[in-house]
Write an enzyme that holds these catalytic residues in place. Structure first.
Site, PDB file in Angstrom:
ATOM      1  N   ARG A 157       0.814  -1.226   0.000  1.00 17.88           N
ATOM      2  CA  ARG A 157       0.000   0.000   0.000  1.00 17.88           C
ATOM      3  C   ARG A 157       0.841   1.266   0.000  1.00 17.88           C
ATOM      4  O   ARG A 157       0.425   2.289  -0.551  1.00 17.88           O
ATOM      5  CB  ARG A 157      -0.988  -0.013   1.162  1.00 17.88           C
TER       6      ARG A 157
ATOM      7  N   GLU B  45       3.895  -7.145  15.943  1.00 19.26           N
ATOM      8  CA  GLU B  45       3.096  -7.443  17.127  1.00 19.26           C
ATOM      9  C   GLU B  45       2.882  -8.944  17.283  1.00 19.26           C
ATOM     10  O   GLU B  45       2.777  -9.466  18.372  1.00 19.26           O
ATOM     11  CB  GLU B  45       1.735  -6.737  17.067  1.00 19.26           C
TER      12      GLU B  45
END
Length: 171
Positions: A58, A95
């Site tokens: 993106r 994460e």
């Protein structure tokens, strides 16, 4: 035009408890997409930028037209096995796991001032890795630009001392 109106909230994506900020409505509206690129260009057009770089996928959507307007080279930062030439690589933690970015060894000229671009700044891990990779390749980070910044996640803290610029901020 308020660009925030073109960011759609998707609850519980990609997992329960996450409120995903979907940029596809902005991409689907040419006037909004154009304005986003023009605003980034206005911010950086008088700054010393030698190269524009972005992590797939993106980030490249915003970096490519910005590089054209700035008349600067575009350097992709890609996942392993996607670049056909010799690369510098950097592994980093996410994460929930780890990832790796690569750049061609000749993608960044020594000392080049590189603007890194992505669609969204959340925790800052991917952009921090991008900055480290550019520095490993011999470049200098000129700044980090984003369409959207999730301020409450404090991702910009990981990018210090580099300049962080975002068009849309959510608190």
């Amino acid at each position: 035009m308020d660009l925030a109106n073109y960011i759609r909230d998707i609850p519980d994506f990609p997992k329960p408890g996450i409120l995903f900020k979907d940029i596809t409505p902005l991409l689907a509206e040419p006037q909004a997409f154009r304005q986003a690129i023009q605003l980034m260009h206005q911010h950086y057009r008088n700054q010393q930028i030698d190269t524009v770089a972005a992590a797939e996928a993106r980030g490249v959507l915003f970096a490519a037209p910005l590089a054209v307007l700035l008349e600067r080279p575009l350097v992709p930062l890609r996942k392993p096995g996607k670049l056909p030439y010799r690369t510098h690589a950097l592994q980093y933690d996410l994460e929930y796991g780890s990832a790796e970015l690569q750049v061609h060894i000749d993608g960044v000229a020594p000392g080049a001032r590189v603007l890194l671009v992505d669609d969204l700044l959340a925790t800052g891990g991917t952009m921090q890795a991008g900055c480290r990779l550019i520095e490993k390749a011999g470049g200098r980070v000129a700044g980090c630009a984003f369409l959207v910044e999730l301020m409450f996640l404090k991702g910009r803290d990981k990018l210090h001392p580099h300049e962080v610029y975002s068009l849309i901020q959510f608190s």
